[in-house]
Design a protein around this motif. Structure first.
Motif, PDB file in Angstrom:
ATOM      1  N   HIS A  47       7.568 -11.371   4.532  1.00 60.19           N
ATOM      2  CA  HIS A  47       6.393 -10.585   4.141  1.00 60.19           C
ATOM      3  C   HIS A  47       6.791  -9.242   3.548  1.00 60.19           C
ATOM      4  N   ILE A  72      -6.018 -10.763   3.135  1.00 56.83           N
ATOM      5  CA  ILE A  72      -4.998 -11.632   3.725  1.00 56.83           C
ATOM      6  C   ILE A  72      -5.639 -12.637   4.684  1.00 56.83           C
ATOM      7  N   LEU A  73      -6.716 -12.212   5.342  1.00 60.58           N
ATOM      8  CA  LEU A  73      -7.376 -13.083   6.316  1.00 60.58           C
ATOM      9  C   LEU A  73      -7.971 -14.316   5.661  1.00 60.58           C
ATOM     10  N   HIS A 102      -6.469 -16.028   3.303  1.00 62.11           N
ATOM     11  CA  HIS A 102      -5.336 -16.961   3.239  1.00 62.11           C
ATOM     12  C   HIS A 102      -4.990 -17.495   4.631  1.00 62.11           C
ATOM     13  N   VAL A 103      -5.121 -16.626   5.639  1.00 59.48           N
ATOM     14  CA  VAL A 103      -4.870 -17.059   7.013  1.00 59.48           C
ATOM     15  C   VAL A 103      -5.877 -18.137   7.399  1.00 59.48           C
ATOM     16  N   SER A 146      -5.248 -21.483   5.738  1.00 63.33           N
ATOM     17  CA  SER A 146      -3.983 -22.043   6.233  1.00 63.33           C
ATOM     18  C   SER A 146      -4.175 -22.668   7.611  1.00 63.33           C
ATOM     19  N   PHE A 150       1.667 -17.878   1.554  1.00 56.02           N
ATOM     20  CA  PHE A 150       1.196 -18.503   2.776  1.00 56.02           C
ATOM     21  C   PHE A 150       1.512 -19.994   2.818  1.00 56.02           C
ATOM     22  N   PHE A 192       3.780 -21.070   6.001  1.00 52.44           N
ATOM     23  CA  PHE A 192       3.266 -22.009   6.992  1.00 52.44           C
ATOM     24  C   PHE A 192       3.879 -23.403   6.854  1.00 52.44           C
ATOM     25  N   LYS A 245      -0.157 -18.717  15.442  1.00 47.11           N
ATOM     26  CA  LYS A 245      -0.320 -18.595  13.987  1.00 47.11           C
ATOM     27  C   LYS A 245      -1.377 -17.553  13.652  1.00 47.11           C
ATOM     28  N   TYR A 268       0.173 -14.218  13.940  1.00 47.32           N
ATOM     29  CA  TYR A 268       0.971 -13.973  12.736  1.00 47.32           C
ATOM     30  C   TYR A 268       0.073 -13.471  11.608  1.00 47.32           C
ATOM     31  N   GLY A 269      -1.047 -14.157  11.418  1.00 42.37           N
ATOM     32  CA  GLY A 269      -1.954 -13.803  10.329  1.00 42.37           C
ATOM     33  C   GLY A 269      -2.526 -12.409  10.479  1.00 42.37           C
TER      34      GLY A 269
END
Length: 218
Positions: A20, A57-58, A60-61, A64, A144, A148, A161, A164-165
């Protein structure tokens, strides 16, 4: 509710944090937009844009963790839709910057813009610019998908996970807030704004080139 022992995931976390760091430090759409907001509207606007980038970013989290990332990875046309949407948005921001016109400015005006809640752009709009830019950023999508699929073990619990996100979202936001603080200083911003319209046009060209790069490399 079962919650796993986090001590066994430090090596995995360290690998993710390292990946990251290099990803977020490399120039891209997020950096270009935060830099533009910092110079055009000041430190406050850039900070809200940075928080928006972190919140993006959330997105993409979420996909994923829901397994949608696998769908995107195995459906090329869907990834292309993401890329084209991001390119269109970056081109839109770039075209607006290219149309920037000269305007007189002095340091008192810069300070007023940094302090005033009635500045040229609202906090909500600044946040949304960062959120949409990152949420549609194919670079973040690829990151991502890679993380992942490679760095995170399939056996890693979804709770870990999620942690992590959240870390990636917070770290991203803090990184760009730090850059916003450095770039949004009154003296530096005043210096750049002496020829601000030229800088805006340069940033506009960069954003459009980033958009073109997304299209041609997708």
């Amino acid at each position: 509710m079962y919650f796993p022992d986090l001590t066994s995931y430090w090596i995995e976390f360290a690998a993710i944090a390292t990946l990251h760091f290099f990803a977020v430090a490399s120039p891209g759409p997020d950096f270009a937009v935060v830099l533009k907001q910092s110079i055009s509207y000041g430190r406050r606007s850039a900070m809200y844009t940075s928080v928006g980038v972190g919140a993006g970013i959330l997105v993409h989290v979420a996909y994923s963790l829901l397994g949608i990332g696998i769908l995107i990875k195995t459906t090329p046309w869907l990834f292309q839709v993401f890329a084209y949407a991001a390119a269109a948005y970056l081109a839109y921001l770039g075209w607006g910057a290219i149309r920037s016109k000269p305007q007189p400015i002095n340091i008192d005006e810069v300070e007023k813009t940094n302090r005033s809640p009635d500045a040229a752009i609202t906090n909500k709009k600044s946040f949304l610019i960062g959120f949409v830019t990152n949420g549609l950023n194919p670079k973040a999508t690829l990151f991502f998908l890679t993380v992942f699929a490679v760095a995170v073990s399939p056996q890693t619990p979804i709770q870990v996970k999620l942690i992590y996100g959240i870390y990636l979202a917070i770290a991203t936001g803090l990184w760009f807030c730090f850059l916003s603080y450095l770039m949004g200083g009154t003296k530096l911003r005043s210096l750049l704004q002496r020829h601000g319209y030229i800088f805006d046009r340069i940033m506009g060209v960069i954003l459009i080139l980033l958009a073109a790069n997304l299209i041609f490399n997708t």
